[in-house]
Design an enzyme around this catalytic site. Structure first.
Site, mmCIF file in Angstrom:
data_model
loop_
_atom_site.group_PDB
_atom_site.id
_atom_site.type_symbol
_atom_site.label_atom_id
_atom_site.label_comp_id
_atom_site.label_asym_id
_atom_site.label_seq_id
_atom_site.Cartn_x
_atom_site.Cartn_y
_atom_site.Cartn_z
ATOM 1 N N HIS A 277 -33.510 -93.251 -74.478
ATOM 2 C CA HIS A 277 -33.728 -92.918 -75.889
ATOM 3 C C HIS A 277 -34.587 -91.648 -75.922
ATOM 4 O O HIS A 277 -35.362 -91.405 -74.996
ATOM 5 C CB HIS A 277 -34.478 -94.097 -76.516
ATOM 6 C CG HIS A 277 -34.665 -94.031 -77.997
ATOM 7 N ND1 HIS A 277 -35.659 -93.279 -78.587
ATOM 8 C CD2 HIS A 277 -34.018 -94.642 -79.007
ATOM 9 C CE1 HIS A 277 -35.604 -93.435 -79.897
ATOM 10 N NE2 HIS A 277 -34.611 -94.257 -80.188
ATOM 11 N N ASP B 257 -39.255 -98.956 -70.605
ATOM 12 C CA ASP B 257 -39.126 -98.931 -72.061
ATOM 13 C C ASP B 257 -38.482 -100.262 -72.455
ATOM 14 O O ASP B 257 -37.285 -100.468 -72.245
ATOM 15 C CB ASP B 257 -38.261 -97.727 -72.465
ATOM 16 C CG ASP B 257 -37.934 -97.716 -73.955
ATOM 17 O OD1 ASP B 257 -38.200 -98.728 -74.636
ATOM 18 O OD2 ASP B 257 -37.396 -96.701 -74.434
ATOM 19 N N GLN C 50 -35.681 -102.505 -76.295
ATOM 20 C CA GLN C 50 -34.456 -103.289 -76.534
ATOM 21 C C GLN C 50 -34.371 -104.544 -75.673
ATOM 22 O O GLN C 50 -33.356 -105.246 -75.726
ATOM 23 C CB GLN C 50 -33.210 -102.410 -76.294
ATOM 24 C CG GLN C 50 -33.093 -101.226 -77.214
ATOM 25 C CD GLN C 50 -32.840 -101.617 -78.675
ATOM 26 O OE1 GLN C 50 -32.484 -102.746 -78.991
ATOM 27 N NE2 GLN C 50 -33.038 -100.666 -79.581
ATOM 28 N N LYS D 134 -38.826 -104.369 -83.861
ATOM 29 C CA LYS D 134 -37.524 -104.744 -83.280
ATOM 30 C C LYS D 134 -37.511 -106.213 -82.864
ATOM 31 O O LYS D 134 -36.502 -106.751 -82.454
ATOM 32 C CB LYS D 134 -37.205 -103.856 -82.078
ATOM 33 C CG LYS D 134 -36.976 -102.395 -82.490
ATOM 34 C CD LYS D 134 -36.385 -101.589 -81.375
ATOM 35 C CE LYS D 134 -36.508 -100.101 -81.609
ATOM 36 N NZ LYS D 134 -35.477 -99.553 -82.510
ATOM 37 N N CYS E 74 -30.189 -91.628 -81.254
ATOM 38 C CA CYS E 74 -31.378 -91.048 -80.580
ATOM 39 C C CYS E 74 -31.212 -91.040 -79.067
ATOM 40 O O CYS E 74 -32.182 -91.285 -78.325
ATOM 41 C CB CYS E 74 -32.661 -91.776 -80.962
ATOM 42 S SG CYS E 74 -33.055 -91.635 -82.681
HETATM 43 N N1 PLP Z 1 -36.621 -96.874 -76.843
HETATM 44 C C1 PLP Z 1 -35.479 -97.497 -77.152
HETATM 45 C C2 PLP Z 1 -34.578 -97.959 -76.049
HETATM 46 C C3 PLP Z 1 -35.127 -97.695 -78.476
HETATM 47 O O1 PLP Z 1 -33.989 -98.307 -78.782
HETATM 48 C C4 PLP Z 1 -36.006 -97.246 -79.489
HETATM 49 C C5 PLP Z 1 -35.648 -97.390 -80.914
HETATM 50 O O2 PLP Z 1 -34.514 -97.510 -81.283
HETATM 51 C C6 PLP Z 1 -37.193 -96.624 -79.113
HETATM 52 C C7 PLP Z 1 -37.472 -96.452 -77.776
HETATM 53 C C8 PLP Z 1 -38.174 -96.126 -80.125
HETATM 54 O O3 PLP Z 1 -38.746 -97.178 -80.827
HETATM 55 P P1 PLP Z 1 -39.698 -96.902 -82.077
HETATM 56 O O4 PLP Z 1 -38.930 -96.024 -83.014
HETATM 57 O O5 PLP Z 1 -39.950 -98.271 -82.630
HETATM 58 O O6 PLP Z 1 -40.926 -96.264 -81.570
#
Ligand code: PLP
Length: 403
Positions: free
Chosen positions: A117, A196, A199, A222, A362
Site C-alpha cells: 500500500h 503492515d 489487512q 478496519k 492506494c
Molecule cells: N496498509 C494497508 C495494507 C492498507 O490496506 C491500508 C488501508 O487501506 C493502509 C496500510 C493504510 O491504513 P490507514 O489509512 O488506516 O492508515
C-alpha cells in the site's frame, strides 16, 4: 454473526437494501463501539495522565486498559511496546522517521515488496530522500505471491539492507503472505522486519511474538473500531534506541529551555493529548471480535470468499487477480470484466445499493505490475452473507447485460 449489532447495515441506499462490500477500506461499527464513545463523552471525559481528579483518573484507566487489551490481542510481551497512533499510516511514518534517525545512514537500503500500500512505500521514499537511502523491491509472481526465491537472493546479495517492510495481507489481491518465513529469512541476515497488519488484524489472530516481527502496524477503523486511532507495536530493544517522532506534552520527563529529557516507553512516542476516547472504543471493538472469536470470523470469511470466487468465476469475461487455487487468499477480491471500465462497473453497482471500491486502491505500483489501470474490489467482513454475494453477482450480470 449478529448483523443487528451494526445499525448502518439495515439502511437503504437509493431505496435498495445496502450491500456493503468495501470493508478493506473501512468496516462498519457495532453499536457497542459507538456507545462506548458516547458513554465516555457523556460520563467520563477528562484529559488523561495529568489530572489528580476523579474523571481524569477514570479516563486514564480506560486509556491504559485499552493499551493492555491491544497488547493481549496481538500478544505483545509488554504494554510499553504498544504505541497509540492515528492509524497504520501514522505508525509507519513514525517508524520511518525514528528508525531512520536511529539506525540508518547514507547508502543504506530499505527492502519493500511490490504489493505494498502507498502507506508502506511513500514514508520510505521520504526517508530515502532525507538520508540518501535506496529502496529495493521484492517482486511478485504472476499469480500475486511474493517471489520468495528472489527475496532470498536480494537478502543474500546485499549487506546494506537495514529494514524489510512487508504487508501481511495484500489489500488488492487478498494474498496472505508467508510472513513468518519472510521474517525468519530476514533475521538470518540480522535484519529487522516491519509487518503492515492493516489487512490481517481484522480477519485472523495475530501473535507478534510467535511471528517474531520487530514492528507491526494496524488501524482501528478496519477492525470495527473508530477512525483516527491505530497502533505501532515495536520490540523494546529497538524502541528504546529510537528518538521521539514528535515533541510536545506527554512525551517529556523534564523540560527546561536548555534541555529536555524524554518520557519512558511508550509515552516517548505519544506527544500531545491522545485520542483516549478512540483507544477505549478500539478496545471495545477488539473485545467484540474476541467474543465472537477470531477463528469463527476467519472460518466465516473464508467460506464467504470461496463462495464469492466460485460465483464470480461463472461470469463471462471475468478476470480475477490473485487467489490461485493453491494459495487461499483473504476476504478481498479484485476483478475486472473485459470491455467494462472498473469505474463504470462500480458506479452502476452503487446504483443497485452495492458498495464496492474501484481504482488503484492506494497500490499503484502493484496495479501497474498487473498491467491494468484499476480494479473493482469487493471485500468482506464478519457481517457479510452469501445473499450479499449473490446480490453482487446478480448486479454484475445486470451491468454486463446493459453493456
Ligand atoms: N496498509 C494497508 C495494507 C492498507 O490496506 C491500508 C488501508 O487501506 C493502509 C496500510 C493504510 O491504513 P490507514 O489509512 O488506516 O492508515
Amino acid at each position: 454473526m449478529n448483523r443487528d449489532d451494526f445499525p448502518i447495515l439495515s439502511r437503504t441506499v437509493y431505496d435498495r437494501p445496502l450491500v456493503y462490500l468495501d470493508n478493506a477500506a473501512t468496516t462498519q461499527k457495532p453499536r457497542c463501539v459507538v456507545e462506548a464513545m458516547m458513554e465516555e463523552y457523556y460520563n467520563v471525559n477528562a484529559n488523561v495522565h495529568r489530572g489528580v481528579h476523579f474523571l481524569s483518573q477514570k479516563a486514564t484507566d480506560l486509556h491504559e486498559q485499552a493499551r493492555e487489551t491491544v497488547r493481549d490481542f496481538i500478544n505483545a510481551r509488554t504494554s510499553s511496546e504498544i504505541i497509540f497512533t492515528r492509524g497504520t499510516t501514522e505508525s509507519i511514518n513514525l517508524l520511518a522517521y525514528s528508525f531512520g534517525e536511529a539506525f540508518m545512514q547514507e547508502g543504506d537500503e530499505v527492502l519493500i515488496s511490490e504489493m505494498e500500500h502507498h502507506s508502506n512505500i511513500v514514508p520510505w521514499q521520504i526517508l530515502s530522500e532525507r538520508k540518501g537511502l535506496k529502496i529495493k523491491v521484492i517482486p511478485i509472481t504472476d499469480d500475486g505471491q511474493i517471489d520468495i526465491s528472489t527475496y532470498r537472493s536480494i537478502l543474500e546479495q546485499s549487506t546494506k539492507i537495514r529494514l524489510v517492510c512487508v504487508t501481511h495481507v495484500s489489500n488488492v489481491l487478498g494474498t496472505v503472505n508467508p510472513i513468518k518465513e519472510i521474517i525468519s529469512m530476514a533475521h538470518e541476515q540480522g535484519i529487522p522486519v516491519l509487518v503492515d497488519g492493516a489487512q490481517s488484524t481484522p480477519h485472523f489472530k495475530v501473535d507478534v511474538q510467535e511471528l517474531d516481527c520487530d514492528f507491526f502496524a494496524f488501524s482501528g477503523h478496519k477492525i470495527y473500531g473508530p477512525t483516527g486511532v491505530g497502533v505501532l507495536y515495536g520490540k523494546e530493544k529497538y524502541l528504546e534506541q529510537m528518538p521521539p517522532y514528535q515533541g510536545g506534552g506527554e512525551m517529556i520527563q523534564k523540560v527546561s529551555f536548555e534541555k529536555t529529557t524524554f518520557n519512558q516507553l511508550p509515552y516517548k512516542f505519544e506527544a500531545g493529548t491522545p485520542d483516549y476516547v478512540g483507544t477505549h472504543a478500539l478496545a471495545t471493538a477488539i473485545n467484540y471480535v474476541c467474543n465472537i472469536g477470531m477463528d469463527q470470523i476467519l472460518k466465516h470469511e473464508q467460506e464467504l470468499t470461496a463462495y464469492a470466487l466460485q460465483q464470480l468465476r461463472t461470469i463471462d469475461n471475468m478476470q480475477i487477480y490473485g487467489h490461485p487455487e493453491n494459495h487461499p487468499g483473504d476476504a478481498v477480491i479484485s476483478f475486472n470484466i473485459k470491455g467494462i471500465h472498473h469505474l463504470d462497473l462500480g458506479t452502476l453497482l452503487d446504483r443497485l445499493g452495492i458498495a464496492v471500491r474501484t481504482g488503484h486502491h492506494c497500490a499503484e505500483p502493484l496495479i501497474h505490475r498487473l498491467g491494468i489501470e484499476g480494479t473493482v474490489r469487493a471485500s468482506f467482513a464478519l457481517y457479510n452473507t452469501k445473499e450479499e454475494v449473490d446480490a453482487l453477482v446478480q448486479g454484475i450480470q445486470r451491468v454486463v447485460k446493459m453493456f
